[in-house]
Design a protein around this motif. Structure first.
Motif, mmCIF file in Angstrom:
data_model
loop_
_atom_site.group_PDB
_atom_site.id
_atom_site.type_symbol
_atom_site.label_atom_id
_atom_site.label_comp_id
_atom_site.label_asym_id
_atom_site.label_seq_id
_atom_site.Cartn_x
_atom_site.Cartn_y
_atom_site.Cartn_z
ATOM 1 N N LYS A 46 2.529 0.558 6.017
ATOM 2 C CA LYS A 46 2.801 1.162 4.623
ATOM 3 C C LYS A 46 1.944 1.102 3.691
ATOM 4 C CE LYS A 46 7.603 -0.248 4.760
ATOM 5 N NZ LYS A 46 8.544 -1.201 4.257
ATOM 6 N N PRO A 47 0.768 0.139 3.497
ATOM 7 C CA PRO A 47 -0.173 0.133 2.509
ATOM 8 C C PRO A 47 -1.560 1.648 3.202
ATOM 9 C CG PRO A 47 0.035 -1.691 3.150
ATOM 10 C CD PRO A 47 0.897 -1.313 3.860
ATOM 11 N N ALA A 48 -1.417 1.567 4.002
ATOM 12 C CA ALA A 48 -2.492 2.718 4.850
ATOM 13 C C ALA A 48 -1.290 4.132 5.406
ATOM 14 C CB ALA A 48 -2.667 2.555 7.092
ATOM 15 N N PHE A 49 -0.173 4.349 5.604
ATOM 16 C CA PHE A 49 0.236 6.042 4.176
ATOM 17 C C PHE A 49 0.235 5.655 3.391
ATOM 18 C CE2 PHE A 49 3.927 8.533 3.329
ATOM 19 C CZ PHE A 49 3.676 8.931 4.128
ATOM 20 N N ALA A 50 0.150 4.965 2.338
ATOM 21 C CA ALA A 50 -0.293 4.786 0.836
ATOM 22 C C ALA A 50 -1.336 5.342 0.554
ATOM 23 C CB ALA A 50 0.134 4.172 0.056
ATOM 24 N N LEU A 51 -2.702 4.617 1.400
ATOM 25 C CA LEU A 51 -3.859 5.193 1.248
ATOM 26 C C LEU A 51 -3.440 7.224 2.285
ATOM 27 C CD1 LEU A 51 -6.303 2.263 2.679
ATOM 28 C CD2 LEU A 51 -5.573 3.365 0.462
ATOM 29 N N VAL A 52 -3.067 7.374 2.608
ATOM 30 C CA VAL A 52 -3.365 8.768 3.570
ATOM 31 C C VAL A 52 -2.301 9.459 1.940
ATOM 32 C CG1 VAL A 52 -1.881 10.095 4.920
ATOM 33 C CG2 VAL A 52 -2.704 8.419 5.508
ATOM 34 N N LEU A 53 -1.365 9.450 1.451
ATOM 35 C CA LEU A 53 -1.138 10.411 0.296
ATOM 36 C C LEU A 53 -1.730 9.860 -0.899
ATOM 37 C CD1 LEU A 53 3.082 8.655 0.318
ATOM 38 C CD2 LEU A 53 2.099 10.563 1.805
ATOM 39 N N VAL A 54 -2.582 8.829 -1.216
ATOM 40 C CA VAL A 54 -3.873 9.208 -2.319
ATOM 41 C C VAL A 54 -4.421 10.204 -1.691
ATOM 42 C CG1 VAL A 54 -6.226 7.980 -3.084
ATOM 43 C CG2 VAL A 54 -3.656 6.880 -2.423
ATOM 44 N N LEU A 55 -5.190 9.960 -0.051
ATOM 45 C CA LEU A 55 -6.404 11.015 0.125
ATOM 46 C C LEU A 55 -5.722 12.181 0.564
ATOM 47 C CD1 LEU A 55 -8.760 11.780 1.031
ATOM 48 C CD2 LEU A 55 -7.658 11.450 4.193
ATOM 49 N N ALA A 56 -4.370 12.441 0.590
ATOM 50 C CA ALA A 56 -3.856 14.413 0.101
ATOM 51 C C ALA A 56 -3.677 14.697 -0.823
ATOM 52 C CB ALA A 56 -1.923 13.939 1.108
ATOM 53 N N SER A 57 -3.538 13.950 -1.713
ATOM 54 C CA SER A 57 -3.072 14.207 -3.254
ATOM 55 C C SER A 57 -4.782 14.553 -3.814
ATOM 56 C CB SER A 57 -2.751 13.369 -4.345
ATOM 57 O OG SER A 57 -2.795 12.915 -5.556
ATOM 58 N N ILE A 58 -5.618 13.853 -4.166
ATOM 59 C CA ILE A 58 -6.765 14.454 -3.932
ATOM 60 C C ILE A 58 -7.294 15.751 -3.208
ATOM 61 C CG2 ILE A 58 -9.717 13.696 -3.718
ATOM 62 C CD1 ILE A 58 -8.202 11.032 -3.828
ATOM 63 N N THR A 59 -7.257 15.210 -1.955
ATOM 64 C CA THR A 59 -7.178 16.323 -0.695
ATOM 65 C C THR A 59 -6.872 17.904 -1.654
ATOM 66 O OG1 THR A 59 -8.069 15.642 0.883
ATOM 67 C CG2 THR A 59 -7.794 17.844 1.245
ATOM 68 N N ALA A 60 -5.201 17.666 -2.098
ATOM 69 C CA ALA A 60 -4.804 19.068 -2.844
ATOM 70 C C ALA A 60 -5.065 19.323 -3.780
ATOM 71 C CB ALA A 60 -3.490 18.620 -2.513
#
Length: 410
Positions: A46-60
């Motif tokens: 779950k923490p790793a997926f949260a980091l993916v969501l953060v990366l996605a937000s920054i990229t978008a």
């Protein structure tokens, strides 16, 4: 001429309508199930997926802003749209052919967020292609309804598909087909530079000047206020499953039904927006829409166990119509002659909404419960709406015209 008639007579608007149909099907295939796939099927923590969501937000946000500025600087909007659609197709092919942690990070953290910039670019094209004498709010609301229609249809499809024991990884197939359709549609139908009936003026701004324009207090204040209003939508998606799961009489099927009803009511409400869009200021419509939407947000934890909860999707559809359809034209008038950058403002607004929504959830759950979260989110939306009315208090133009005088445009 009615908005639907204009859309189907104007090739560029027809392209946008079809693209939004495909984009809605794509989003409904991927986003409701990405957390399930990442954690349960791929094995991310779950923490790793949260980091993916953060990366996605920054990229978008980065991709949307850079593509928006480049489109206004140099044109090449077709090329930018192709990059976005190809990014989506590549990400989905990775998950279809090589499902795993690296593919998921590349797909959901980088490639799909880059592809999300297409939404703003489509409405930049809509701004350019819509005749100046016609209400852009009316046309853009009708265009936006295409995305709600296909989103709802795809949700219904996968509801029956999963009941028939189709593997959840098949969502990448339906999303991939939608992405392939977008690539073909953009490649063959997006108008090329120099061939359009309208003038696509270059901004003449370098990147430093363009970022300075976005950072102007006139823009940032309204971005914050609109972000506060739209944070209610973020909190709705967070609370709906948690509130229904905590109820002794609700379950996952009720969540799917409620979300589907909300999406379903958005379609007729978007089409009916034209009856009021030319009579009231856009800021007024946004403030009223946000206030109405708070009723639905407050009702989630308070009426969950009551039959009255099933009236709330209609309320959400009425209030949400303004929140999802009017900000783009508001930004387009605010940033005159910068349709690409104005489209990118939607990504920045989502970032603001995500941060405010997360703060409301953290504070609300620490002080009380889901009811407290709903109250804090509603208060933010009401403050945002009141603030928007105040900053636009001297501008009395109806929504079909600019909500701001030329003197305040940058």
């Amino acid at each position: 001429m009615s908005a639907p008639a204009l859309i189907f007579r104007q090739p560029a608007l027809r392209l946008i309508f079809l693209a939004l149909l495909l984009l809605g099907a794509h989003n409904a295939s991927v986003y409701p199930y990405q957390s399930l796939i990442a954690i349960e099927r791929i094995g991310l923590s779950k923490p790793a997926f949260a980091l993916v969501l953060v990366l996605a937000s920054i990229t978008a946000v980065t991709a949307s802003v850079l593509f928006g500025i480049l489109g206004d600087q140099r044109g090449h909007r077709r090329r930018i749209a192709l990059v976005a659609t190809v990014a989506s197709l590549l990400g989905l092919l990775l998950m279809l052919c090589f499902p795993g942690k690296l593919s998921l990070i590349l797909c959901h953290g980088i490639l799909l967020p880059i592809a999300s910039s297409l939404y703003g670019q489509l409405f930049a094209l809509a701004r350019l292609a819509t005749p100046g004498s016609h209400s852009r709010d009316t046309v853009q609301a009708a265009l936006r309804s295409a995305m709600s229609i296909s989103f709802l249809a795809m949700l219904v499809f996968w509801t029956f598909g999963f009941a028939a024991q189709i593997d959840v990884m098949a969502i990448y197939l339906s999303a991939g087909l939608a992405s392939f359709g977008l690539v073909v549609l953009v490649y063959f139908n997006w108008p090329k530079d120099g061939t359009t009936e309208w003038a696509d003026q270059r901004s003449g701004l370098n990147f430093a000047q363009a970022f300075k324009e976005i950072a102007h207090p006139t823009i940032l204040l309204r971005l914050l206020l609109l972000g506060a209003i739209s944070a209610t939508g973020i909190l709705y998606m967070v609370l709906i499953s948690l509130v229904f799961e905590a109820s002794p009489i609700r379950d996952a099927s009720d969540v799917a039904l409620y979300v589907g009803l909300v999406a379903g009511w958005e379609v007729p409400c978007l089409l009916l927006l034209s009856r009021v869009a030319g009579r009231l200021r856009r800021a007024t419509l946004l403030a009223v829409g946000g206030a109405v939407y708070t009723l639905h947000l407050l009702a989630l934890p308070m009426l969950c166990d009551s039959a009255w909860i099933w009236v709330m999707p209609l309320v959400a559809g009425i209030g949400g119509t303004a929140i999802i359809s009017l900000p783009i034209s508001y930004y387009q008038d605010l940033m005159h002659s910068r349709p690409g950058t104005a489209g990118a403002m939607l990504a920045l607004q989502k970032l603001v909404s995500d941060v405010l929504g997360a703060a409301a959830f953290a504070i609300g759950t620490s002080l009380g419960g889901y009811e407290t979260v709903a109250v804090i989110g509603s208060a933010m939306a009401l403050i945002g709406g009141a603030g928007l009315l105040w900053v636009d208090r001297h501008h009395n133009l109806p929504a079909r015209q600019s909500s701001l005088p030329r003197s305040t445009r940058l």
